[in-house]
Design an enzyme around this catalytic site. Sequence first.
Site, mmCIF file in Angstrom:
data_model
loop_
_atom_site.group_PDB
_atom_site.id
_atom_site.type_symbol
_atom_site.label_atom_id
_atom_site.label_comp_id
_atom_site.label_asym_id
_atom_site.label_seq_id
_atom_site.Cartn_x
_atom_site.Cartn_y
_atom_site.Cartn_z
ATOM 1 N N ASP A 42 -35.956 76.460 8.579
ATOM 2 C CA ASP A 42 -34.709 76.765 7.872
ATOM 3 C C ASP A 42 -33.665 75.660 8.072
ATOM 4 O O ASP A 42 -33.644 75.008 9.118
ATOM 5 C CB ASP A 42 -34.167 78.108 8.387
ATOM 6 N N GLY A 43 -32.798 75.530 7.086
ATOM 7 C CA GLY A 43 -31.664 74.609 7.204
ATOM 8 C C GLY A 43 -31.837 73.331 6.400
ATOM 9 O O GLY A 43 -31.010 72.419 6.487
ATOM 10 N N ARG A 55 -30.414 69.461 -2.448
ATOM 11 C CA ARG A 55 -31.137 70.284 -1.464
ATOM 12 C C ARG A 55 -32.591 69.828 -1.291
ATOM 13 O O ARG A 55 -33.167 69.915 -0.212
ATOM 14 C CB ARG A 55 -31.144 71.747 -1.916
ATOM 15 N N HIS A 59 -35.716 69.404 1.850
ATOM 16 C CA HIS A 59 -37.096 69.906 1.920
ATOM 17 C C HIS A 59 -38.061 68.752 2.210
ATOM 18 O O HIS A 59 -38.991 68.898 3.005
ATOM 19 C CB HIS A 59 -37.484 70.593 0.605
ATOM 20 N N SER A 87 -41.445 81.858 0.845
ATOM 21 C CA SER A 87 -41.523 83.319 0.983
ATOM 22 C C SER A 87 -41.567 83.985 -0.387
ATOM 23 O O SER A 87 -41.212 83.371 -1.407
ATOM 24 C CB SER A 87 -40.307 83.838 1.758
ATOM 25 N N LEU A 153 -56.453 72.993 16.537
ATOM 26 C CA LEU A 153 -55.269 73.788 16.163
ATOM 27 C C LEU A 153 -55.498 74.481 14.830
ATOM 28 O O LEU A 153 -55.958 73.854 13.875
ATOM 29 C CB LEU A 153 -54.060 72.834 16.034
ATOM 30 N N ARG A 210 -36.563 79.575 15.535
ATOM 31 C CA ARG A 210 -35.725 79.769 14.344
ATOM 32 C C ARG A 210 -34.610 78.731 14.374
ATOM 33 O O ARG A 210 -33.612 78.884 15.096
ATOM 34 C CB ARG A 210 -35.171 81.196 14.356
ATOM 35 N N LEU A 217 -35.277 87.687 10.818
ATOM 36 C CA LEU A 217 -36.718 87.450 10.704
ATOM 37 C C LEU A 217 -37.156 87.017 9.308
ATOM 38 O O LEU A 217 -38.244 86.467 9.138
ATOM 39 C CB LEU A 217 -37.498 88.711 11.092
HETATM 40 C C1 FPP Z 1 -35.525 77.063 4.033
HETATM 41 O O1 FPP Z 1 -34.434 76.178 4.033
HETATM 42 C C2 FPP Z 1 -36.724 76.318 3.717
HETATM 43 C C3 FPP Z 1 -37.557 76.603 2.681
HETATM 44 C C4 FPP Z 1 -37.340 77.720 1.758
HETATM 45 C C5 FPP Z 1 -38.728 75.756 2.415
HETATM 46 C C6 FPP Z 1 -39.424 75.197 3.613
HETATM 47 C C7 FPP Z 1 -40.316 74.129 3.160
HETATM 48 C C8 FPP Z 1 -40.515 72.950 3.765
HETATM 49 C C9 FPP Z 1 -39.944 72.563 5.052
HETATM 50 C C10 FPP Z 1 -41.363 71.926 3.166
HETATM 51 C C11 FPP Z 1 -42.536 72.405 2.414
HETATM 52 C C12 FPP Z 1 -43.683 72.740 3.252
HETATM 53 C C13 FPP Z 1 -44.901 72.241 3.064
HETATM 54 C C14 FPP Z 1 -46.017 72.780 3.828
HETATM 55 C C15 FPP Z 1 -45.139 71.138 2.142
HETATM 56 P P1 FPP Z 1 -33.221 76.453 3.060
HETATM 57 O O2 FPP Z 1 -33.446 75.738 1.785
HETATM 58 O O3 FPP Z 1 -33.048 77.936 2.895
HETATM 59 O O4 FPP Z 1 -32.044 75.834 3.831
HETATM 60 P P2 FPP Z 1 -30.538 76.378 3.845
HETATM 61 O O5 FPP Z 1 -30.568 77.721 4.496
HETATM 62 O O6 FPP Z 1 -29.826 75.357 4.652
HETATM 63 O O7 FPP Z 1 -30.093 76.432 2.421
#
Ligand code: FPP
Length: 266
Positions: A42-43, A55, A59, A87, A153, A210, A217
């Site tokens: 997250d973040g 944004r 990612h 999700s 792993l 987290r 969660l």
């Molecule tokens: C939440 O941060 C993150 C996600 C919804 C996506 C997580 C994905 C990756 C780290 C990369 C993709 C993974 C693979 C396996 C290629 P957020 O966007 O909600 O951040 P914020 O809360 O700061 O807005």
Amino acid sequence: MGLKGIVSRRRIAEAKMTRDEDVLKSRLDPSRLPRHVAVIMDGNGRWALKRGFPRTVGHQKGVDSLREVVRLSAELNIPVLSAYAFSTENWRRPPEEITFLMDLFVDYAGKESEELKRNGVKVRVIGRVEGLSPHVSEAIRMLEETTRGGRVLVLNLAVNYGARWEIVDAVKAITEKVWSGKLKPEDIDETVVSDHLYTSGLPDPDLLIRPAGEFRLSNFLLWQLAYTEFYVTPVLWPDFGRVEFLQALVHYQRRERRYGGLKRGL
Ligand code: FPP
């Protein structure tokens, strides 16, 4: 000392913790490492917006953090790592961000599968993968197939994952077995339920990390996290690297796990 005092003492201790990788490693007891670590990545959005980027850049940087955490988990012989990539609720995001995340996954599968294989990582994608578009399904198939022989792993990548759906799917599978006479209702217990989750055959997480300071969660591994130790850090996922992971492990090893029992000596 009140709760506030405990929290602030913990914050000071966290801030003071060394960033020296070797020192952190020397503080770890290899015999008490978690068997399964789960991370909510997250973040990413906040990381990017703070720097004036879209944004999606967050990612992209988040993939670098994932790579580092996977490498270190394999190096330390942590047997299972679960990472929340997308999700069932993430479909509520703007279509461009969803497309970007899916393409990022396909790109990740293409670029990383050989290194994952070399490092003995076996990828297992958990979630409702049948709902994904063909190019994403194909990337999942290729990634799982390429890394099938990994013995160091297990990397669970949660894609189109929701813990409540996972439990619903388990209930459906168990019900079918009861209807067809393969299972008696009185034989249903916790092990049977665990065996019908996407994570069947794997130990429950010992540690949940987290980042981004959130205390929730987010529908991740609800059943499996029943006795898991939580580590919440304000560090945003794109800034989370080897040092932050080692710090989380050091914190984990300082905890006393009681599983509903009493503190030792009481
Ligand atoms: C939440 O941060 C993150 C996600 C919804 C996506 C997580 C994905 C990756 C780290 C990369 C993709 C993974 C693979 C396996 C290629 P957020 O966007 O909600 O951040 P914020 O809360 O700061 O807005």
